[in-house]
Design an enzyme around this catalytic site. Structure first.
Site, PDB file in Angstrom:
ATOM      1  N   ASP A  14      -1.062 -20.953  18.629  1.00 49.44           N
ATOM      2  CA  ASP A  14      -0.101 -20.840  17.529  1.00 49.44           C
ATOM      3  C   ASP A  14      -0.609 -21.528  16.260  1.00 49.44           C
ATOM      4  O   ASP A  14      -1.578 -22.291  16.275  1.00 49.44           O
ATOM      5  CB  ASP A  14       1.233 -21.492  17.922  1.00 49.44           C
ATOM      6  CG  ASP A  14       1.976 -20.701  18.984  1.00 49.44           C
ATOM      7  OD1 ASP A  14       1.449 -19.670  19.435  1.00 49.44           O
ATOM      8  OD2 ASP A  14       3.080 -21.135  19.376  1.00 49.44           O
ATOM      9  N   HIS A  37      -2.624 -24.704  20.373  1.00 46.54           N
ATOM     10  CA  HIS A  37      -2.519 -24.528  18.924  1.00 46.54           C
ATOM     11  C   HIS A  37      -3.901 -24.469  18.281  1.00 46.54           C
ATOM     12  O   HIS A  37      -4.837 -25.134  18.739  1.00 46.54           O
ATOM     13  CB  HIS A  37      -1.706 -25.668  18.299  1.00 46.54           C
ATOM     14  CG  HIS A  37      -0.258 -25.646  18.667  1.00 46.54           C
ATOM     15  ND1 HIS A  37       0.207 -26.129  19.874  1.00 46.54           N
ATOM     16  CD2 HIS A  37       0.836 -25.195  17.991  1.00 46.54           C
ATOM     17  CE1 HIS A  37       1.522 -25.975  19.941  1.00 46.54           C
ATOM     18  NE2 HIS A  37       1.932 -25.417  18.796  1.00 46.54           N
TER      19      HIS A  37
END
Length: 446
Positions: free
Chosen positions: A242, A385
């Site tokens: 992400d 991430h």
């Protein structure tokens, strides 16, 4: 010595000779015999007789030749084999004529049958099937097809045929199930549903009406959550990232390229617009890309218009970098039943996770590694991430995560590939590709 009385005699003889024509003068032939006008007429008569005789002979010969040709081509008979029996047929007759002359060799056409099984016409079915030397002769060729000597003919009774019918279709409208994404799975999606059908047949000859029942069951519209059920003999895992792209993303892409694995990125719209080359590299190197909103807000707190605007802007940011996917991951995983009702038509799927590395807390590379390895299972989706903060620990952890999972027999797949492996085939093609249901339907219709 001539006397005066002699002159009249000479003159009279001259007058007599003057009255004699050339035809009356006899000639001597080579044998010294005389021939007169009667002999010449006999010669001419004989010539005419010869000519007449020759003409008669020629005429008789011509008639004989013509008669022979006619006999050979029209009257001559020769044998063929019909259903194993020798049958003499006349030359020049077509198969159609031969069948007529022999009462179809006791073969019959099929019957025309109604929708309920009643006989409508004893001869209304399929015609008698004719095969010559193993090759079926079309019905429209029977009148122009001729048999040769020793041809083998097979005849079969015509098959029964059901009458034609009019198909009346009635639509069964689909319903809508209550939205439930709280329980069920880690991939949320809106299944549009589809109408069912029931059919009735009406016979075109008999007028009979037959209820054929439900031919397609309706499927209710539903917003739900599913977890892919992948084959038990496979070990697959989807790594997802992400908050990108960021300055750390290219280094991660280098690792994935070196290790030969594909992952899924959920990008921020504003950052995608700023780092288009990095987004393009993601796609070019075989990774899947979805949206993570435009600015990473907490979506349930937004107004209806604010929610729709945020989602639309996020997808526009991807589009500016050449990505048209409508696959989505909500910030913080927050997307409620109400949010689906408010803006679910804008997204394809909302992809959650079942392994959370908590890398945003920066627990250390080893902790990130160990979390993935301990929780890994077949069909897992791991959350990491590539932006939103310092991602050095992720970069340090990734090579070991990939190598150790490979050592355990794991394959790395994208989220779309994971959905495609669902053994129950519950994920539509449009969801696998990250498309909207309406766009997928329009593409299939075109």
């Amino acid at each position: 010595m001539a006397t005066q009385n002699d002159e009249p005699n000479d003159v009279g003889m001259e007058h007599q000779l003057d009255n004699v024509s050339d035809h009356d003068i006899e000639e001597l032939d080579f044998n010294g015999s005389a021939q007169g006008n009667g002999g010449s007429r006999m010669k001419r008569g004989a010539g005419k007789m010869v000519a007449i005789v020759l003409a008669v002979i020629v005429a008789i010969g011509g008639l004989g030749t013509a008669g022979g040709w006619y006999w050979y081509n029209n009257l001559r008979q020769y044998p063929v084999i019909v259903d194993g029996q020798i049958v003499n047929i006349r030359n020049g007759h077509s198969i159609e004529r031969i069948l007529q002359d022999n009462a179809d060799f006791q073969k019959v056409p099929g019957r025309l049958i109604s929708l309920t099984g009643k006989v409508l016409d004893d001869k209304g079915g399929e015609p008698i099937k004719v095969t010559v030397n193993g090759v079926e002769v079309p019905q429209d060729k029977l009148a122009s097809t001729h048999l040769k000597e020793q041809d083998e003919v097979t005849l079969e009774n015509g098959a029964d045929k059901e009458e034609e019918h009019e198909d009346k279709v009635e639509v069964i409208p689909h319903g809508k199930k209550a939205t439930n994404i709280v329980t069920g799975g880690i991939i949320q999606l809106h299944l549009p549903g589809s109408d069912g059908t029931k059919e009735t047949w009406v016979g075109k000859v008999s007028g009979e009406v037959v209820d054929k029942g439900v031919t397609k069951e309706p499927v209710d519209e539903q917003i739900t959550a599913l977890t892919p059920h992948v084959p038990a003999d496979r070990k697959v895992i989807a790594l997802t990232f992400d908050d990108g792209p960021s300055e750390y993303t290219p280094r991660m892409l280098d690792i994935f390229k070196e290790k030969g694995v594909h992952v899924t990125f959920f990008n921020i719209g504003t950052q995608s617009a700023e780092m288009k080359d990095t987004v393009k590299r993601m796609v070019d190197e075989g990774h899947q890309v979805g949206s993570h909103s435009n600015t990473h807000p907490f979506l349930p707190k937004l107004s209806d218009d604010g929610l729709r605007s945020e989602l639309t802007a996020g997808f526009d940011g991807l589009a500016s970098a050449g990505v048209t996917s409508r696959m989505f991951r909500s910030p913080y995983g927050a997307f409620t039943n109400k949010d689906w009702e408010r803006a679910g038509d804008l997204i394809s799927t909302n992809v959650l996770w079942d392994i959370d590395t908590l890398d945003w807390k920066m627990p250390g590379a080893q902790a990130i590694h160990d979390t993935v390895l301990k929780q890994a299972h077949n069909g897992a989706i791991a959350l990491m991430h590539t932006g939103g903060g310092n991602r050095e620990q992720d970069i340090e952890a990734l090579p070991g995560i990939i190598d150790d999972l490979k050592a355990q027999g794991y394959e790395f797949v994208t989220v779309g590939e994971l959905m495609a492996m669902d053994q129950k085939q519950r994920f539509p093609e449009w969801a696998i590709k990250g498309e909207l249901p309406t766009a997928a339907a329009s593409a299939s219709e075109s």
